[in-house]
Design a protein around this motif. Structure first.
Motif, PDB file in Angstrom:
ATOM      1  N   VAL A 103      52.431   8.144   3.196  1.00  0.00           N
ATOM      2  CA  VAL A 103      52.203   9.310   4.050  1.00  0.00           C
ATOM      3  C   VAL A 103      53.390  10.260   3.925  1.00  0.00           C
ATOM      4  CG1 VAL A 103      50.783   7.992   5.678  1.00  0.00           C
ATOM      5  CG2 VAL A 103      53.233   8.210   6.099  1.00  0.00           C
ATOM      6  N   TYR A 153      58.068  10.976   0.912  1.00  0.00           N
ATOM      7  CA  TYR A 153      56.985  10.175   1.496  1.00  0.00           C
ATOM      8  C   TYR A 153      57.539   8.916   2.159  1.00  0.00           C
ATOM      9  CZ  TYR A 153      53.921  13.175  -1.237  1.00  0.00           C
ATOM     10  OH  TYR A 153      53.288  14.266  -1.755  1.00  0.00           O
ATOM     11  N   SER A 173      45.753   9.294  10.561  1.00  0.00           N
ATOM     12  CA  SER A 173      45.561  10.728  10.767  1.00  0.00           C
ATOM     13  C   SER A 173      45.745  11.099  12.243  1.00  0.00           C
ATOM     14  CB  SER A 173      44.171  11.145  10.284  1.00  0.00           C
ATOM     15  OG  SER A 173      43.941  12.513  10.520  1.00  0.00           O
ATOM     16  N   CYS A 177      49.798  11.375  10.570  1.00  0.00           N
ATOM     17  CA  CYS A 177      50.276  10.838   9.290  1.00  0.00           C
ATOM     18  C   CYS A 177      49.114  10.577   8.322  1.00  0.00           C
ATOM     19  CB  CYS A 177      51.039   9.538   9.509  1.00  0.00           C
ATOM     20  SG  CYS A 177      52.532   9.718  10.479  1.00  0.00           S
ATOM     21  N   ILE A 179      47.017  10.053   4.995  1.00  0.00           N
ATOM     22  CA  ILE A 179      47.419   9.423   3.733  1.00  0.00           C
ATOM     23  C   ILE A 179      47.414  10.458   2.609  1.00  0.00           C
ATOM     24  CG2 ILE A 179      46.727   7.691   2.023  1.00  0.00           C
ATOM     25  CD1 ILE A 179      45.493   6.144   4.469  1.00  0.00           C
ATOM     26  N   LYS A 180      48.380  10.358   1.713  1.00  0.00           N
ATOM     27  CA  LYS A 180      48.477  11.297   0.596  1.00  0.00           C
ATOM     28  C   LYS A 180      47.140  11.373  -0.167  1.00  0.00           C
ATOM     29  CE  LYS A 180      51.031  12.550  -3.559  1.00  0.00           C
ATOM     30  NZ  LYS A 180      49.831  12.763  -4.392  1.00  0.00           N
ATOM     31  N   PHE A 187      45.002  15.481   5.000  1.00  0.00           N
ATOM     32  CA  PHE A 187      46.083  15.776   4.066  1.00  0.00           C
ATOM     33  C   PHE A 187      45.808  17.132   3.426  1.00  0.00           C
ATOM     34  CE2 PHE A 187      49.016  15.326   0.492  1.00  0.00           C
ATOM     35  CZ  PHE A 187      50.098  14.737   1.126  1.00  0.00           C
TER      36      PHE A 187
END
Length: 230
Positions: A103, A153, A173, A177, A179-180, A187
């Motif tokens: 994240v 990250y 989320s 946060c 996820i990439k 994101f």
């Protein structure tokens, strides 16, 4: 998506007469869906059929699933004896699943337990995390800790207590946060191969037939950011 599995490049992590464990690539679907794309279950069947020169249909039971853009451990049953026993292990939470996620935003705590009430929207193929119980919601609990800080990250290790639809993606989320690469859960941009940086890293369980402990770790994808986590 790139690097989708086939029977020649399948990453087999563990295999015996009763189970087979695969390191799933981003883009693989575990079971068939409306896309009509070849599912990982069929690819594993083809692999087993060829390897053992089996005539006719090959038995393979799907025990659990991973989202298409995620990577990591997927366990299949090779016998009808093993499947119900594995299903029972997973249903009774006796199989321990550990995930890694990358994240961009720093989590509010170095480690924490997240509890939300999840509502699944099937039309959107998305789950929403609420802080309080709402109609048609299911309780979701996970534990996370920051295990490495990269330049831009944070690497989180996540242990699931429940197994809800998109649970990790939605709960991370909800604390700011995402996820990439996970556009669906906030994101800001996608990954070039449409993956997300969520990896089913470890699975521990008691073998359904031999009754011996099994612990499997899935190597990280061959991606510069993931490799920096090794």
């Amino acid at each position: 998506m790139k690097k989708i599995s086939n029977k020649k490049n399948l990453q087999v992590l563990f295999e015996d007469n009763h189970i087979v464990v695969i390191n799933k690539r981003a883009g693989d679907i575990v079971q068939g869906d409306k896309t009509g794309d070849t599912p990982l279950s069929d690819i594993v069947k083809d692999y087993l059929k060829e390897k053992y020169n089996k005539p006719g249909n090959v038995y393979l039971g799907v025990v659990h699933r991973l989202d298409r853009p995620t990577t990591g451990i997927v366990l299949f049953a090779r016998t009808s004896k093993a499947l119900p026993r594995l299903n029972k292990l997973f249903a009774s939470k006796e199989a321990n699943k550990t995930y890694w996620a990358l994240v961009k935003n720093k989590p509010p705590h170095t480690q924490d337990t997240l509890t939300h009430w999840m509502v699944r929207n099937s039309k959107q193929n998305k789950s929403y995390a609420h802080h309080n119980e709402v109609p048609d919601s299911k309780k979701a609990v996970l534990h996370y800790k920051v295990i490495k800080e990269l330049e831009n990250y944070y690497l989180l290790e996540i242990d699931l207590e429940t197994g809800r639809h998109h649970q990790i993606r939605s709960q991370l989320s909800a604390i700011g946060c995402p996820i990439k690469g996970d556009l669906k859960y906030g994101f800001n941009r996608s990954n070039p191969d449409a993956s997300i940086h969520l990896h089913a890293r470890k699975l521990s369980f008691v073998h359904p037939v031999k009754k011996e402990p099994v612990s499997i770790i899935a190597p990280l994808p061959n991606d510069p950011l993931w490799q920096a986590c090794n």
